[in-house]
Design a protein around this motif. Sequence first.
Motif, short mmCIF file in Angstrom:
data_model
loop_
_atom_site.label_atom_id
_atom_site.label_comp_id
_atom_site.label_asym_id
_atom_site.label_seq_id
_atom_site.Cartn_x
_atom_site.Cartn_y
_atom_site.Cartn_z
N CYS A 199 -8.24 68.16 62.19
CA CYS A 199 -9.27 69.03 61.51
C CYS A 199 -9.03 68.65 60.20
O CYS A 199 -7.34 69.51 59.50
CB CYS A 199 -9.61 69.65 62.11
SG CYS A 199 -9.98 69.84 64.05
N SER A 232 -19.35 63.20 69.07
CA SER A 232 -18.63 63.66 69.46
C SER A 232 -17.24 64.24 68.52
O SER A 232 -16.16 65.12 69.25
CB SER A 232 -17.79 62.63 69.93
OG SER A 232 -17.72 61.41 68.90
N THR A 233 -17.82 64.44 67.40
CA THR A 233 -16.41 65.11 66.75
C THR A 233 -16.94 66.52 66.57
O THR A 233 -17.78 67.07 66.58
CB THR A 233 -17.27 64.88 65.09
OG1 THR A 233 -17.13 63.56 64.85
CG2 THR A 233 -16.79 65.54 63.75
N TYR A 234 -16.05 67.53 66.43
CA TYR A 234 -14.83 68.85 67.01
C TYR A 234 -16.13 69.74 65.90
O TYR A 234 -15.31 69.23 64.42
CB TYR A 234 -13.97 68.77 67.07
CG TYR A 234 -13.36 68.84 68.51
CD1 TYR A 234 -14.53 69.85 70.01
CD2 TYR A 234 -13.71 68.08 69.25
CE1 TYR A 234 -13.99 69.92 71.25
CE2 TYR A 234 -13.07 68.32 71.02
CZ TYR A 234 -13.79 68.84 71.29
OH TYR A 234 -13.42 68.62 73.24
N ILE A 241 -20.60 61.42 60.93
CA ILE A 241 -18.94 61.91 61.77
C ILE A 241 -20.64 62.23 62.84
O ILE A 241 -22.02 61.45 62.38
CB ILE A 241 -18.89 63.55 61.65
CG1 ILE A 241 -20.68 64.69 61.21
CG2 ILE A 241 -18.29 63.88 60.64
CD1 ILE A 241 -20.11 65.89 60.91
N ASN A 297 -20.36 69.69 70.79
CA ASN A 297 -19.01 70.24 70.29
C ASN A 297 -18.92 70.45 69.37
O ASN A 297 -17.74 70.54 67.73
CB ASN A 297 -18.12 68.84 70.22
CG ASN A 297 -17.20 68.05 71.83
OD1 ASN A 297 -17.24 68.17 72.48
ND2 ASN A 297 -16.73 66.72 70.82
N HIS A 330 -11.41 65.05 62.58
CA HIS A 330 -12.54 66.29 62.97
C HIS A 330 -12.57 67.23 62.29
O HIS A 330 -12.38 67.23 61.20
CB HIS A 330 -12.29 67.07 64.48
CG HIS A 330 -11.89 66.09 65.24
ND1 HIS A 330 -13.49 65.47 66.46
CD2 HIS A 330 -10.90 64.71 65.64
CE1 HIS A 330 -13.34 64.34 67.45
NE2 HIS A 330 -11.59 64.16 67.01
N TYR A 358 -6.61 66.03 67.74
CA TYR A 358 -7.42 66.75 67.13
C TYR A 358 -6.95 67.18 65.85
O TYR A 358 -6.01 67.70 65.46
CB TYR A 358 -8.45 66.95 67.59
CG TYR A 358 -9.11 66.65 69.29
CD1 TYR A 358 -9.83 65.92 69.19
CD2 TYR A 358 -8.49 66.70 70.47
CE1 TYR A 358 -10.41 65.87 70.36
CE2 TYR A 358 -8.57 66.60 71.39
CZ TYR A 358 -9.87 66.04 71.10
OH TYR A 358 -10.04 65.18 73.50
#
Length: 467
Positions: A80, A125-127, A122, A152, A101, A78
């Motif tokens: 970020c 499901s986006t962290y 976003i 999330n 993310h 992932y």
Amino acid sequence: MNTKYFDLINQTYYFPQEEFSLNKDNLEFHNIDLMKLVEKYGTPLKFTYLPQISNNINKAKNWFRKSMEKNNYEAKYYYCYCTKSSHFEYVMNEAFKNNIHIETSSAFDINIVENLLESGKINKSTYVICNGFKRDQYIENISRLINNGHKNTVPIIDNYEELDILQNKIKRKFKIGIRIAAEEEPKFEFYTSRLGIGYKNIVQFYKKQIQDNKKLELKMLHFFINTGINDNSYYWNELVKCIKVYVALKRECPTLDGLNIGGGFPIKNSLAFEYDYQYMIDEIINQIKIACDEAEVDVPNIFTEFGSFTVGESGGAIYQILYQKQQNDREKWNMIDSSFITTLPDTWAINKRFIMLAVNRWNDTYERVLLGGMTCDSDDYYNSEQNMNAIYLPKYNKEKPLYIGFFNTGAYQETIGGYGGLHHCLIPEPKHILIDKDENGILATEVFSEQQTAEQVLKILGYDKNK
């Protein structure tokens, strides 16, 4: 005899390079004729080349994909973006085209997250990785995000008290992470990061405050190195300690499945820059895989938080040399039409290095110079300490204007300098343009902000005639 500025660059570095080339006598950046920008918009000028943001994101994704395939690493990666590098909407719009993310560091970041959710940049499901020391408003905003259904959102616990405060505000079960207080590099004035919880205390902290709490789900161990991901004994030593903590914690906590290897990749700060990104990722993934296999625990999903790497190489600044002052028999000062303290504050604050090149007159002879800003402050300069080597530029000629560019300046400069606010000696903020490509690869430019006016500055200072 090789006496031209082009000769100097060509014999000192490999040139041209991926992003730098020449069009006759003028420098091009990603095939952008910089002198055409100068002719159209003037100087001082800041610019952001938006496609480079997506380019770097996708480079990193590909490096991690290749490394995970090579090492048979059966978990996810992932990417970020840590917003503190640049909070501007144009950065977010470009970055979140790439299914990434977000990492936050303060209360207002959450308002940006909510704006991104509302605009569809976003989704659920986006962290959202919430780092930093959390004061009341930050806690309030994180809680609102989670209570409104963004599952999330992962607050990273920085100290023992944060957990109780968050639980009092959040009305549902929620995910958390724990930040390791890494030991700092030996040259630092202190031994341990002020952020996070000590290595030796993390497992006990989990057992005491998290293990039997049905409201909490520990999902992430967060590891951050202030000096970034570098191939030195310090970094590898800290990474090994972090992996040992992950293994010990994973044995106690089945829900733990994420390792955040925060601490960014370096970006190009000179034409001599060398860094093997793929090698570093291969070694990191390999170290984690070996340790987890030996301990017979599942490998974690990998999270990275790249700020400067995401946005830094998209930015640049162009200045005109207004005048040359010969102060003694050795020192020539080329005075730019702005201030380094105003426009590139990292050069003044931490001697940050950026790539600096002449924009035009590459076929002229060169000379050694110092660069001075317009303020009356003796620290408003850029010299060999920041530039790694002595500064050479085409010889000053008042009949032939000289322009210089600083490149890969896209991270932190606007926020450190105080975008839209007051600047040292009231030197105005320069014009800022955005450069993008359309579907056919045709370049397009637009003005994001004009140069700051006297009226804007005086209004901030309270000299508003409409009061």
